[in-house]
Write a protein that holds these residues in place. Structure first.
Motif, PDB file in Angstrom:
ATOM      1  N   VAL A 204       9.168  -4.375   1.835  1.00 16.37           N
ATOM      2  CA  VAL A 204       8.070  -5.308   2.097  1.00 16.37           C
ATOM      3  C   VAL A 204       6.768  -4.532   2.237  1.00 16.37           C
ATOM      4  O   VAL A 204       6.696  -3.561   2.996  1.00 16.37           O
ATOM      5  N   PHE A 205       5.723  -4.947   1.515  1.00 14.69           N
ATOM      6  CA  PHE A 205       4.417  -4.305   1.616  1.00 14.69           C
ATOM      7  C   PHE A 205       3.678  -4.823   2.851  1.00 14.69           C
ATOM      8  O   PHE A 205       3.608  -6.028   3.085  1.00 14.69           O
ATOM      9  N   LYS A 206       3.132  -3.880   3.629  1.00 12.30           N
ATOM     10  CA  LYS A 206       2.348  -4.247   4.808  1.00 12.30           C
ATOM     11  C   LYS A 206       0.986  -3.565   4.715  1.00 12.30           C
ATOM     12  O   LYS A 206       0.919  -2.339   4.558  1.00 12.30           O
ATOM     13  N   PRO A 207      -0.097  -4.325   4.782  1.00  4.96           N
ATOM     14  CA  PRO A 207      -1.424  -3.709   4.714  1.00  4.96           C
ATOM     15  C   PRO A 207      -1.713  -2.889   5.968  1.00  4.96           C
ATOM     16  O   PRO A 207      -1.148  -3.136   7.039  1.00  4.96           O
ATOM     17  N   THR A 208      -2.561  -1.886   5.833  1.00  6.82           N
ATOM     18  CA  THR A 208      -2.981  -1.066   6.979  1.00  6.82           C
ATOM     19  C   THR A 208      -4.467  -1.296   7.213  1.00  6.82           C
ATOM     20  O   THR A 208      -5.305  -0.777   6.476  1.00  6.82           O
ATOM     21  N   ASN A 209      -4.757  -2.076   8.224  1.00  8.76           N
ATOM     22  CA  ASN A 209      -6.142  -2.417   8.542  1.00  8.76           C
ATOM     23  C   ASN A 209      -6.681  -1.603   9.720  1.00  8.76           C
ATOM     24  O   ASN A 209      -7.856  -1.735  10.076  1.00  8.76           O
ATOM     25  N   ILE A 210      -5.810  -0.798  10.310  1.00  9.65           N
ATOM     26  CA  ILE A 210      -6.211   0.017  11.452  1.00  9.65           C
ATOM     27  C   ILE A 210      -5.327   1.260  11.483  1.00  9.65           C
ATOM     28  O   ILE A 210      -4.197   1.239  11.011  1.00  9.65           O
ATOM     29  N   GLY A 211      -5.864   2.339  12.015  1.00 12.34           N
ATOM     30  CA  GLY A 211      -5.073   3.553  12.196  1.00 12.34           C
ATOM     31  C   GLY A 211      -5.046   4.439  10.966  1.00 12.34           C
ATOM     32  O   GLY A 211      -5.418   4.047   9.866  1.00 12.34           O
ATOM     33  N   THR A 212      -4.605   5.670  11.193  1.00 11.67           N
ATOM     34  CA  THR A 212      -4.380   6.625  10.115  1.00 11.67           C
ATOM     35  C   THR A 212      -2.942   7.117  10.256  1.00 11.67           C
ATOM     36  O   THR A 212      -2.524   7.515  11.340  1.00 11.67           O
TER      37      THR A 212
END
Length: 412
Positions: free
Chosen positions: A189-197
């Motif tokens: 499942v693809f999950k976007p990364t809107n915060i963090g590195t």
């Protein structure tokens, strides 16, 4: 007031030689394949063609990173707590290393001298020696701070604003932003990364230092003494009141400026007399030893390698020696007082090997398989033999003669 000069032409510095240098670093760090299942070895099979194609994408601005492969590694074997890691594909790791090489010289010269994590010619031992030096000067009250989910919670606008303050090359800025927003694949499942590195990203440690450099200099300007290694830092004070003021300032900077928070459970004000954990050690006025979690981590590694149904052979001893050597070289320093801990862990390791050999646990086996059997016949290293101390003349020596050594003295 003169206008600040930013770095403009970084993209022009991307050459095939730089690409080769970046791939060499990625290859040395090894690591698993990403979502495309291309290993470092597979990438290396057509290295020059792959690097040339990647360079063209980086210079033209057409590069798009693939999502990271999310894996969870065991953080604590006893509590089963895990830490999420994001594994980029090999080509993206090379791209990140290229950008890191270009950005590091710009920011490293601005980093505070008492920031020690992931900076050339700085390390954990220097951070601990800094702390011990401050204790000797009378700074014995400690603010032991812990940032809650640091890498996972750094706001992207804060990262980009910090990089943009020194870099004006739009292509490089776009690359950094694309690395941050590449997303992750977890269980298909693809999950976007809107915060963090992501922990696991090549460029993440540099970005973390860039962000926390703001905290370093505000602590410095307020007159506080501290040592920081990535997100692990302590502030050393002379009184409880000063420590409270430091806590207030740290909270103000993290929450008000960087969008981060301290962990209330793990952040505390303590003293050198009571002791506290820092970078794997338990530091106190009485000793500088392995912290409990470090001992457990070592035992968990050895326990996993010495199960009774395994064979006791030279390949196993070779693997054990890698763990022993790595642990001893980190904890067996001149400033540490780990020798007694090392003796107990060496004895415990031999007990595990006796159980493997005899397929049982029986104290009578101590007489049948003595220390010399493991040391000379099997070639098993001991933690204790790596232990260092400083003699009256100031020379650094090993606590025990090393395997094959003709002298116990070492130069330093």
């Amino acid at each position: 007031m003169s206008k600040k000069i930013k770095a403009h032409s970084l993209t022009g510095r991307i050459t095939l030689d730089l690409m080769r240098q970046a791939f060499k670093a990625v290859k040395q760090n090894r690591g698993a394949a990403g979502v495309d299942k291309v290993s470092v070895k597979m990438f290396d099979a057509n290295r020059e063609e792959n690097l040339a194609a990647l360079m063209k994408e980086l210079k033209s601005g057409s590069f798009r990173p693939l999502p990271l492969r999310r894996v969870h590694i065991i953080k604590d074997a006893r509590t089963k707590k895990t830490r999420p890691l994001g594994i980029p594909v090999v080509r993206d790791r090379v791209a990140q290393e290229v950008v890191r090489i270009l950005l590091a010289p710009i920011f490293t010269r601005q980093f505070h001298p008492h920031s020690y994590g992931f900076i050339a010619k700085r390390n954990c031992h220097q951070a601990i020696e800094r702390v011990l030096g401050l204790h000797r000067e009378g700074y014995r009250v400690v603010l032991d701070a812990d940032i809650k989910g640091f890498f996972d919670n750094i706001p992207h606008p804060i990262i980009m604003a910090s990089v943009r303050a020194e870099v004006a090359d739009g292509n490089i800025l776009n690359l950094v932003e694309r690395f941050l927003t590449a997303g992750v694949m977890e269980d298909g499942v693809f999950k976007p990364t809107n915060i963090g590195t992501p922990q696991g990203g090549v460029i993440s440690p540099l970005l973390a230092n860039i962000v926390l450099n703001h905290l370093d200099w505000q602590l410095h300007n307020a007159g506080f003494r501290f040592a920081r290694y990535a997100d692990d830092f302590v502030v050393l004070c002379q009184t409880d009141q000063q420590a409270q003021e430091a806590l207030h300032l740290v909270t103000q900077v993290l929450e008000g400026q960087l969008g981060l928070t301290l962990s209330p459970e793990k952040t505390k004000i303590t003293s050198y007399g009571k002791g506290y954990d820092f970078l794997g050690f338990r530091l106190s006025s009485r000793s500088r030893r392995m912290r409990i979690k470090s001992v457990q981590k070592f035992k968990d590694k050895i326990r996993g390698m010495t199960q009774r149904h395994f064979n006791l052979d030279h390949e196993l001893i070779k693997e054990l020696n890698l763990v022993i050597r790595g642990t001893a070289r980190y904890f067996g320093t001149v400033f540490s007082t780990c020798r007694w801990d090392f003796q107990k862990l060496d004895s415990w390791t031999r007990m595990r090997l006796r159980c493997m050999k005899k397929k049982r646990k029986n104290y009578n086996d101590n007489q049948k398989l003595r220390v010399n059997y493991f040391r000379y016949k099997l070639g098993l290293l001991t933690l204790e033999e790596f232990c260092l101390y400083r003699d009256r003349s100031g020379k650094v020596r090993h606590a025990l003669p090393r395997h094959g050594a003709t002298s116990v003295g070492v130069a330093r």
